[in-house]
Motif scaffolding. Structure first.
Motif, PDB file in Angstrom:
ATOM      1  N   MET A  53       0.833  -1.194   0.000  1.00 26.26           N
ATOM      2  CA  MET A  53       0.000   0.000   0.000  1.00 26.26           C
ATOM      3  C   MET A  53       0.875   1.255   0.000  1.00 26.26           C
ATOM      4  SD  MET A  53      -3.212   1.088   2.417  1.00 26.26           S
ATOM      5  CE  MET A  53      -2.336   0.759   3.908  1.00 26.26           C
ATOM      6  N   PHE A  54       1.907   1.255   0.832  1.00 18.61           N
ATOM      7  CA  PHE A  54       2.784   2.414   0.886  1.00 18.61           C
ATOM      8  C   PHE A  54       3.645   2.529  -0.369  1.00 18.61           C
ATOM      9  CE2 PHE A  54       1.675   1.943   5.366  1.00 18.61           C
ATOM     10  CZ  PHE A  54       1.258   3.242   5.616  1.00 18.61           C
ATOM     11  N   LEU A  55       4.071   1.409  -0.913  1.00 14.15           N
ATOM     12  CA  LEU A  55       4.823   1.450  -2.165  1.00 14.15           C
ATOM     13  C   LEU A  55       3.968   2.013  -3.298  1.00 14.15           C
ATOM     14  CD1 LEU A  55       6.700  -1.966  -1.985  1.00 14.15           C
ATOM     15  CD2 LEU A  55       7.742   0.313  -1.926  1.00 14.15           C
ATOM     16  N   TYR A  56       2.718   1.597  -3.381  1.00 11.46           N
ATOM     17  CA  TYR A  56       1.820   2.083  -4.430  1.00 11.46           C
ATOM     18  C   TYR A  56       1.560   3.582  -4.275  1.00 11.46           C
ATOM     19  CZ  TYR A  56      -2.268   2.759  -7.358  1.00 11.46           C
ATOM     20  OH  TYR A  56      -3.148   3.229  -8.295  1.00 11.46           O
ATOM     21  N   TYR A  57       1.308   4.010  -3.057  1.00 12.34           N
ATOM     22  CA  TYR A  57       1.053   5.435  -2.807  1.00 12.34           C
ATOM     23  C   TYR A  57       2.246   6.266  -3.273  1.00 12.34           C
ATOM     24  CZ  TYR A  57       0.279   9.798  -0.320  1.00 12.34           C
ATOM     25  OH  TYR A  57       0.112  11.122  -0.019  1.00 12.34           O
ATOM     26  N   GLY A  58       3.433   5.866  -2.889  1.00 13.52           N
ATOM     27  CA  GLY A  58       4.629   6.592  -3.310  1.00 13.52           C
ATOM     28  C   GLY A  58       4.805   6.568  -4.815  1.00 13.52           C
ATOM     29  N   HIS A  59       4.551   5.436  -5.423  1.00 10.69           N
ATOM     30  CA  HIS A  59       4.647   5.299  -6.881  1.00 10.69           C
ATOM     31  C   HIS A  59       3.686   6.252  -7.584  1.00 10.69           C
ATOM     32  CE1 HIS A  59       3.719   3.206 -10.733  1.00 10.69           C
ATOM     33  NE2 HIS A  59       5.025   3.023 -10.734  1.00 10.69           N
ATOM     34  N   GLU A  60       2.455   6.321  -7.106  1.00  6.06           N
ATOM     35  CA  GLU A  60       1.462   7.240  -7.690  1.00  6.06           C
ATOM     36  C   GLU A  60       1.896   8.699  -7.553  1.00  6.06           C
ATOM     37  OE1 GLU A  60      -2.038   7.114  -9.039  1.00  6.06           O
ATOM     38  OE2 GLU A  60      -0.997   5.346  -9.762  1.00  6.06           O
ATOM     39  N   ARG A  61       2.427   9.067  -6.391  1.00  5.51           N
ATOM     40  CA  ARG A  61       2.830  10.458  -6.165  1.00  5.51           C
ATOM     41  C   ARG A  61       4.004  10.836  -7.057  1.00  5.51           C
ATOM     42  NH1 ARG A  61      -1.201  13.025  -4.839  1.00  5.51           N
ATOM     43  NH2 ARG A  61       0.225  14.737  -4.504  1.00  5.51           N
ATOM     44  N   VAL A  62       4.940   9.936  -7.230  1.00  3.25           N
ATOM     45  CA  VAL A  62       6.077  10.217  -8.118  1.00  3.25           C
ATOM     46  C   VAL A  62       5.579  10.397  -9.546  1.00  3.25           C
ATOM     47  CG1 VAL A  62       8.174   9.252  -9.134  1.00  3.25           C
ATOM     48  CG2 VAL A  62       7.829   9.143  -6.670  1.00  3.25           C
ATOM     49  N   TRP A  63       4.735   9.492 -10.022  1.00  4.13           N
ATOM     50  CA  TRP A  63       4.222   9.609 -11.378  1.00  4.13           C
ATOM     51  C   TRP A  63       3.352  10.858 -11.567  1.00  4.13           C
ATOM     52  CZ3 TRP A  63       5.436   8.004 -15.986  1.00  4.13           C
ATOM     53  CH2 TRP A  63       6.246   6.884 -16.114  1.00  4.13           C
ATOM     54  N   SER A  64       2.678  11.308 -10.521  1.00  5.13           N
ATOM     55  CA  SER A  64       1.868  12.526 -10.669  1.00  5.13           C
ATOM     56  C   SER A  64       2.756  13.755 -10.856  1.00  5.13           C
ATOM     57  CB  SER A  64       0.940  12.718  -9.466  1.00  5.13           C
ATOM     58  OG  SER A  64       1.665  13.099  -8.316  1.00  5.13           O
ATOM     59  N   ALA A  65       4.011  13.672 -10.462  1.00  8.62           N
ATOM     60  CA  ALA A  65       4.937  14.793 -10.623  1.00  8.62           C
ATOM     61  C   ALA A  65       5.652  14.759 -11.970  1.00  8.62           C
ATOM     62  CB  ALA A  65       5.974  14.771  -9.498  1.00  8.62           C
ATOM     63  N   ILE A  66       5.572  13.660 -12.684  1.00  2.00           N
ATOM     64  CA  ILE A  66       6.246  13.530 -13.986  1.00  2.00           C
ATOM     65  C   ILE A  66       5.298  14.031 -15.065  1.00  2.00           C
ATOM     66  CG2 ILE A  66       7.199  11.882 -15.645  1.00  2.00           C
ATOM     67  CD1 ILE A  66       7.985  10.143 -13.194  1.00  2.00           C
ATOM     68  N   LYS A  67       5.734  15.005 -15.827  1.00  2.00           N
ATOM     69  CA  LYS A  67       4.862  15.633 -16.824  1.00  2.00           C
ATOM     70  C   LYS A  67       4.835  14.897 -18.157  1.00  2.00           C
ATOM     71  CE  LYS A  67       3.985  18.707 -13.830  1.00  2.00           C
ATOM     72  NZ  LYS A  67       2.962  18.307 -12.902  1.00  2.00           N
ATOM     73  N   TRP A  68       5.740  13.953 -18.374  1.00  2.00           N
ATOM     74  CA  TRP A  68       5.812  13.223 -19.631  1.00  2.00           C
ATOM     75  C   TRP A  68       4.502  12.497 -19.914  1.00  2.00           C
ATOM     76  CZ3 TRP A  68       5.800   7.774 -20.152  1.00  2.00           C
ATOM     77  CH2 TRP A  68       6.030   7.315 -21.441  1.00  2.00           C
ATOM     78  N   GLY A  69       3.921  12.713 -21.098  1.00  2.00           N
ATOM     79  CA  GLY A  69       2.715  12.021 -21.507  1.00  2.00           C
ATOM     80  C   GLY A  69       1.421  12.582 -20.940  1.00  2.00           C
ATOM     81  N   VAL A  70       1.497  13.721 -20.246  1.00  2.00           N
ATOM     82  CA  VAL A  70       0.305  14.335 -19.669  1.00  2.00           C
ATOM     83  C   VAL A  70      -0.025  15.589 -20.473  1.00  2.00           C
ATOM     84  CG1 VAL A  70      -0.693  15.433 -17.629  1.00  2.00           C
ATOM     85  CG2 VAL A  70       0.853  13.486 -17.367  1.00  2.00           C
ATOM     86  N   LYS A  71      -1.258  15.667 -20.937  1.00  2.00           N
ATOM     87  CA  LYS A  71      -1.694  16.853 -21.671  1.00  2.00           C
ATOM     88  C   LYS A  71      -1.962  17.979 -20.688  1.00  2.00           C
ATOM     89  CE  LYS A  71      -3.759  14.231 -25.398  1.00  2.00           C
ATOM     90  NZ  LYS A  71      -4.984  13.940 -26.126  1.00  2.00           N
ATOM     91  N   SER A  72      -1.688  19.193 -21.112  1.00  2.00           N
ATOM     92  CA  SER A  72      -1.992  20.344 -20.263  1.00  2.00           C
ATOM     93  C   SER A  72      -3.500  20.452 -20.110  1.00  2.00           C
ATOM     94  CB  SER A  72      -1.423  21.623 -20.868  1.00  2.00           C
ATOM     95  OG  SER A  72      -2.132  21.952 -22.057  1.00  2.00           O
TER      96      SER A  72
END
Length: 82
Positions: A53-72
């Motif tokens: 659960m904690f690994l997934y939460y951290g993984h999601e937060r890191v990916w939410s900070a990566i702008k690659w592949g995210v449309k404005s």
């Protein structure tokens, strides 16, 4: 916000929790199948739910900070061009 991103911490946590319930049921059933022991399966599933659960939460937060592949937001909202 931890690591920025557009998703609230509560949402990331709720997603992590719901995913872990499903994943832990799967882990419990597979562990029971492989070990033949519901007690061992329960111990494995309990340990697994906490760590993943904690690994997934951290993984999601890191990916939410990566702008690659995210449309404005402007590109995602056609009404913003009007």
């Amino acid at each position: 916000m931890l690591l920025g991103g557009r998703e609230a911490h509560q949402r990331s946590f709720a997603k992590a929790l719901s995913w872990r319930v499903l994943g832990s049921v799967d882990t419990f059933l597979l562990s029971w199948l492989f070990t033949g022991s519901p007690k061992a399966a329960g111990a494995i599933a309990t340990t697994e739910v906490i760590t993943k659960m904690f690994l997934y939460y951290g993984h999601e937060r890191v990916w939410s900070a990566i702008k690659w592949g995210v449309k404005s937001e402007e590109a995602a909202d056609p009404a913003a061009k009007i």
